[in-house]
Design an enzyme around this catalytic site. Structure first.
Site, PDB file in Angstrom:
ATOM      1  N   ILE A   1     -14.399   9.773   3.607  1.00 17.27           N
ATOM      2  CA  ILE A   1     -14.387   8.300   3.715  1.00 17.27           C
ATOM      3  C   ILE A   1     -13.067   7.879   4.345  1.00 17.27           C
ATOM      4  O   ILE A   1     -12.001   8.317   3.900  1.00 17.27           O
ATOM      5  CB  ILE A   1     -14.501   7.633   2.324  1.00 17.27           C
ATOM      6  CG1 ILE A   1     -15.672   8.211   1.501  1.00 17.27           C
ATOM      7  CG2 ILE A   1     -14.610   6.115   2.471  1.00 17.27           C
ATOM      8  CD1 ILE A   1     -17.054   7.843   1.986  1.00 17.27           C
TER       9      ILE A   1
ATOM     10  N   HIS B   1       5.379   5.217   2.211  1.00 20.01           N
ATOM     11  CA  HIS B   1       5.653   6.370   3.099  1.00 20.01           C
ATOM     12  C   HIS B   1       6.571   5.956   4.245  1.00 20.01           C
ATOM     13  O   HIS B   1       7.477   6.693   4.625  1.00 20.01           O
ATOM     14  CB  HIS B   1       4.345   6.914   3.690  1.00 20.01           C
ATOM     15  CG  HIS B   1       3.589   7.811   2.761  1.00 20.01           C
ATOM     16  ND1 HIS B   1       4.002   9.086   2.471  1.00 20.01           N
ATOM     17  CD2 HIS B   1       2.455   7.619   2.057  1.00 20.01           C
ATOM     18  CE1 HIS B   1       3.151   9.639   1.631  1.00 20.01           C
ATOM     19  NE2 HIS B   1       2.204   8.760   1.354  1.00 20.01           N
TER      20      HIS B   1
ATOM     21  N   CYS C   1       0.864  -1.179   0.000  1.00 17.32           N
ATOM     22  CA  CYS C   1       0.000   0.000   0.000  1.00 17.32           C
ATOM     23  C   CYS C   1       0.902   1.231   0.000  1.00 17.32           C
ATOM     24  O   CYS C   1       2.056   1.151   0.418  1.00 17.32           O
ATOM     25  CB  CYS C   1      -0.860  -0.036   1.262  1.00 17.32           C
ATOM     26  SG  CYS C   1      -1.699   1.519   1.624  1.00 17.32           S
TER      27      CYS C   1
ATOM     28  N   LEU D   1     -11.638  10.224  -0.553  1.00 14.87           N
ATOM     29  CA  LEU D   1     -10.799   9.218   0.114  1.00 14.87           C
ATOM     30  C   LEU D   1      -9.338   9.670   0.146  1.00 14.87           C
ATOM     31  O   LEU D   1      -8.607   9.395   1.076  1.00 14.87           O
ATOM     32  CB  LEU D   1     -10.895   7.854  -0.581  1.00 14.87           C
ATOM     33  CG  LEU D   1     -10.117   6.771   0.186  1.00 14.87           C
ATOM     34  CD1 LEU D   1     -11.006   6.095   1.215  1.00 14.87           C
ATOM     35  CD2 LEU D   1      -9.495   5.744  -0.736  1.00 14.87           C
ATOM     36  N   GLY D   2      -8.917  10.380  -0.918  1.00 17.41           N
ATOM     37  CA  GLY D   2      -7.520  10.802  -1.059  1.00 17.41           C
ATOM     38  C   GLY D   2      -7.072  11.627   0.141  1.00 17.41           C
ATOM     39  O   GLY D   2      -7.864  12.366   0.735  1.00 17.41           O
TER      40      GLY D   2
ATOM     41  N   CYS E   1     -11.139  -1.134  19.266  1.00 11.98           N
ATOM     42  CA  CYS E   1     -11.207  -1.476  20.697  1.00 11.98           C
ATOM     43  C   CYS E   1     -12.499  -2.200  21.035  1.00 11.98           C
ATOM     44  O   CYS E   1     -12.533  -2.997  21.973  1.00 11.98           O
ATOM     45  CB  CYS E   1     -11.043  -0.223  21.543  1.00 11.98           C
ATOM     46  SG  CYS E   1     -12.495   0.842  21.639  1.00 11.98           S
TER      47      CYS E   1
ATOM     48  N   THR F   1       0.926   3.545   2.017  1.00 18.30           N
ATOM     49  CA  THR F   1       1.374   3.775   3.401  1.00 18.30           C
ATOM     50  C   THR F   1       2.735   3.119   3.640  1.00 18.30           C
ATOM     51  O   THR F   1       3.611   3.689   4.296  1.00 18.30           O
ATOM     52  CB  THR F   1       0.356   3.155   4.394  1.00 18.30           C
ATOM     53  OG1 THR F   1      -0.917   3.691   4.092  1.00 18.30           O
ATOM     54  CG2 THR F   1       0.710   3.444   5.833  1.00 18.30           C
TER      55      THR F   1
ATOM     56  N   ARG G   1      -1.655   4.048 -16.039  1.00 18.34           N
ATOM     57  CA  ARG G   1      -2.824   3.742 -15.205  1.00 18.34           C
ATOM     58  C   ARG G   1      -4.128   4.048 -15.940  1.00 18.34           C
ATOM     59  O   ARG G   1      -5.132   3.351 -15.732  1.00 18.34           O
ATOM     60  CB  ARG G   1      -2.726   4.498 -13.886  1.00 18.34           C
ATOM     61  CG  ARG G   1      -1.613   3.899 -13.023  1.00 18.34           C
ATOM     62  CD  ARG G   1      -1.412   4.587 -11.717  1.00 18.34           C
ATOM     63  NE  ARG G   1      -0.634   3.728 -10.820  1.00 18.34           N
ATOM     64  CZ  ARG G   1      -0.291   4.052  -9.597  1.00 18.34           C
ATOM     65  NH1 ARG G   1      -0.626   5.234  -9.104  1.00 18.34           N
ATOM     66  NH2 ARG G   1       0.403   3.219  -8.849  1.00 18.34           N
TER      67      ARG G   1
HETATM   68  P1  NAD Z   1      -1.913   6.304  -5.386  1.00 16.83           P
HETATM   69  O1  NAD Z   1      -0.963   7.306  -4.835  1.00 16.83           O
HETATM   70  O2  NAD Z   1      -1.401   5.036  -5.960  1.00 16.83           O
HETATM   71  O3  NAD Z   1      -2.847   6.988  -6.483  1.00 16.83           O
HETATM   72  C1  NAD Z   1      -3.054   8.353  -6.597  1.00 16.83           C
HETATM   73  C2  NAD Z   1      -3.181   8.647  -8.073  1.00 16.83           C
HETATM   74  O4  NAD Z   1      -3.550  10.027  -8.220  1.00 16.83           O
HETATM   75  C3  NAD Z   1      -1.896   8.443  -8.862  1.00 16.83           C
HETATM   76  O5  NAD Z   1      -2.103   7.527  -9.929  1.00 16.83           O
HETATM   77  C4  NAD Z   1      -1.554   9.828  -9.362  1.00 16.83           C
HETATM   78  O6  NAD Z   1      -0.942   9.828 -10.642  1.00 16.83           O
HETATM   79  C5  NAD Z   1      -2.934  10.474  -9.386  1.00 16.83           C
HETATM   80  N1  NAD Z   1      -2.904  11.949  -9.452  1.00 16.83           N
HETATM   81  C6  NAD Z   1      -1.938  12.802  -9.018  1.00 16.83           C
HETATM   82  N2  NAD Z   1      -2.267  14.068  -9.359  1.00 16.83           N
HETATM   83  C7  NAD Z   1      -3.461  14.023  -9.979  1.00 16.83           C
HETATM   84  C8  NAD Z   1      -4.304  14.991 -10.571  1.00 16.83           C
HETATM   85  N3  NAD Z   1      -3.994  16.301 -10.555  1.00 16.83           N
HETATM   86  N4  NAD Z   1      -5.458  14.586 -11.150  1.00 16.83           N
HETATM   87  C9  NAD Z   1      -5.798  13.268 -11.178  1.00 16.83           C
HETATM   88  N5  NAD Z   1      -5.021  12.297 -10.640  1.00 16.83           N
HETATM   89  C10 NAD Z   1      -3.871  12.672 -10.048  1.00 16.83           C
HETATM   90  O7  NAD Z   1      -2.934   6.000  -4.182  1.00 16.83           O
HETATM   91  P2  NAD Z   1      -3.962   4.795  -3.878  1.00 16.83           P
HETATM   92  O8  NAD Z   1      -3.248   3.738  -3.126  1.00 16.83           O
HETATM   93  O9  NAD Z   1      -4.746   4.435  -5.077  1.00 16.83           O
HETATM   94  O10 NAD Z   1      -4.869   5.585  -2.822  1.00 16.83           O
HETATM   95  C11 NAD Z   1      -5.671   6.666  -3.249  1.00 16.83           C
HETATM   96  C12 NAD Z   1      -5.677   7.785  -2.228  1.00 16.83           C
HETATM   97  O11 NAD Z   1      -6.415   7.368  -1.072  1.00 16.83           O
HETATM   98  C13 NAD Z   1      -4.314   8.219  -1.700  1.00 16.83           C
HETATM   99  O12 NAD Z   1      -4.327   9.631  -1.503  1.00 16.83           O
HETATM  100  C14 NAD Z   1      -4.218   7.509  -0.371  1.00 16.83           C
HETATM  101  O13 NAD Z   1      -3.360   8.189   0.534  1.00 16.83           O
HETATM  102  C15 NAD Z   1      -5.647   7.579   0.098  1.00 16.83           C
HETATM  103  N6  NAD Z   1      -6.085   6.542   1.055  1.00 16.83           N
HETATM  104  C16 NAD Z   1      -6.973   6.911   1.980  1.00 16.83           C
HETATM  105  C17 NAD Z   1      -7.481   5.966   2.854  1.00 16.83           C
HETATM  106  C18 NAD Z   1      -8.488   6.382   3.855  1.00 16.83           C
HETATM  107  O14 NAD Z   1      -8.850   5.556   4.706  1.00 16.83           O
HETATM  108  N7  NAD Z   1      -9.013   7.596   3.767  1.00 16.83           N
HETATM  109  C19 NAD Z   1      -7.062   4.641   2.778  1.00 16.83           C
HETATM  110  C20 NAD Z   1      -6.153   4.273   1.779  1.00 16.83           C
HETATM  111  C21 NAD Z   1      -5.672   5.235   0.913  1.00 16.83           C
HETATM  112 ZN    ZN Z   2     -13.294   1.768  19.597  1.00 19.23          ZN
END
Ligand code: NAD
Ligand code: ZN
Length: 342
Positions: A287, A43, A38, A262-263, A93, A40, A200
């Site tokens: 989300i 990171h 993932c 989500l992002g 928990c 994460t 992609r």
């Molecule tokens: P990823 O980093 O693989 O995908 C992000 C995509 O966004 C990439 O393909 C990138 O090229 C694209 N991108 C960048 N700039 C852009 C723009 N201007 N317009 C359109 N697309 C653009 O991430 P992933 O693993 O697919 O996860 C998606 C997102 O969700 C990430 O930001 C991640 O941190 C987040 N996330 C959130 C949760 C949560 O619980 N909220 C859980 C998992 C992941």
């Molecule tokens: Zn709890």
């Protein structure tokens, strides 16, 4: 046992031998078959500011997996040796206000697998039984391991109904790509996917995108308006964590539409709340994680029924010891989902 461990407060990780984790009476020992990488984990590898504040080495990393139960604690009743399981990565928990009120995904006391608790990039893993998910027999290991991020996509897409609606997906990383397949399976009438990464975008076509847009070269809002008879898009799903993409979505959304987020953004975002939210009367959903376990039921059915075939998204497989190759591909964006055979 062998494991990928964040050993030091610097960039990098190590593939080393570590002791088998200890079990309590309600814990389960699992032999990991397949894990997946993932963002994460990347990171944590890079030791970004977020990782420095969130994680204390040493830590076995990883939170996506499928494996076999090999031993159970004396109080465990829900699984037995031989069961093929995955797990909810939010180790909840079970007693806080959120856990007891239908919002366990935002449990006040949750521990994150592979961050606060030793993770899945290992031969063996110990987890409390209450986070385990028994896999459908017809879901192969390569798909079972991706159910956790697939669940993120399920909740983002299905925050409201998408059938016969027009949908704009921002970001075609693995989760945006899962969402494309889910929106298609749920009967979205038009799916537009925007991502600067052409590799992609090609996968998104295989998952059901009707139109793909490269935002570095094309005007997302204008093309979306053209494709929707100037109405704007009904549903925006934000998976990029990019402020510019968010504004593309807010410009493209039809008044009365909805956006699910989500992002995760690196810093505070800049949006025009009056113009794009209040006067458009849109609905915004934040989300995080997955609903436990209702989203797992949906995920399992999307995969076991064949409604969504994630194969085009699973682009690379490596042995656990070669995890760095996968991390590098992810940093370069030259992959969909990368899985690791243990
Ligand atoms: P990823 O980093 O693989 O995908 C992000 C995509 O966004 C990439 O393909 C990138 O090229 C694209 N991108 C960048 N700039 C852009 C723009 N201007 N317009 C359109 N697309 C653009 O991430 P992933 O693993 O697919 O996860 C998606 C997102 O969700 C990430 O930001 C991640 O941190 C987040 N996330 C959130 C949760 C949560 O619980 N909220 C859980 C998992 C992941
Ligand atoms: Zn709890």
């Amino acid at each position: 046992m062998n494991a990928v461990v964040k050993t030091k407060h610097t960039k990098g990780m190590e593939f080393i031998n570590v002791p088998i984790p200890k079990m309590g009476p309600r814990d389960v020992l699992i032999k990991v078959n397949v894990a997946s990488i993932c963002g994460t984990d990347v990171h944590i590898f890079d030791w970004t500011r977020w990782a420095q504040h969130r994680l204390t080495p040493p830590r076995v990393i990883g939170h996506e997996f499928v494996g076999l139960v090999t031993k159970i604690g004396e109080e465990v009743t829900r699984v037995k040796a031989g069961d093929r399981v995955s797990a909810e990565s939010h180790l909840t928990c079970g007693y806080c206000y959120q856990c007891t009120n239908g919002y366990a995904e935002v449990c006040k006391n949750f521990k994150l697998l592979g961050v606060d608790h030793d993770g899945t990039f290992a031969e063996l893993l110990v987890l409390p039984e209450h986070v385990l998910w028994k896999n459908e027999p017809n879901i192969p290991d390569e798909w079972a391991t991706i159910q956790e991020p697939f669940g993120n996509a399920v909740d983002t897409v299905l925050a409201e109904d998408v059938s016969a609606k027009t949908v704009l997906i921002l970001g075609a990383g693995p989760i945006g790509l899962f969402a494309t397949g889910i929106a298609k399976a749920c009967g979205a009438s038009l799916i537009i996917v925007s991502d600067p990464n052409n590799y992609r975008l090609t996968i998104s076509k295989k998952m059901g995108a009707h139109i793909t847009i490269n935002p570095r070269k094309q005007d997302v809002a204008r093309l979306t308006l053209e494709a929707t008879k100037n109405n704007g898009i009904d549903v925006v799903l934000e998976f990029s964590g990019n402020n510019q993409a968010l504004n593309h979505g807010l410009n493209a959304i039809t008044p009365g539409g909805r956006i699910s987020l989500l992002g995760i953004y690196e810093r505070r975002v800049n949006i025009d709340l009056n113009k794009d939210v209040v006067f458009k009367k849109i609905r915004i959903y934040g989300i995080t994680g997955r609903k436990i376990f209702s989203t797992w039921h949906k995920t399992s059915r999307f995969l076991s029924s064949g409604l969504v075939d994630p194969s085009p998204i699973i682009t690379h497989q490596f042995l656990l010891k070669d995890y760095e190759k996968g991390m590098r591909l992810m940093k370069d964006g030259k992959c969909g989902k990368v899985i690791l055979k243990i």
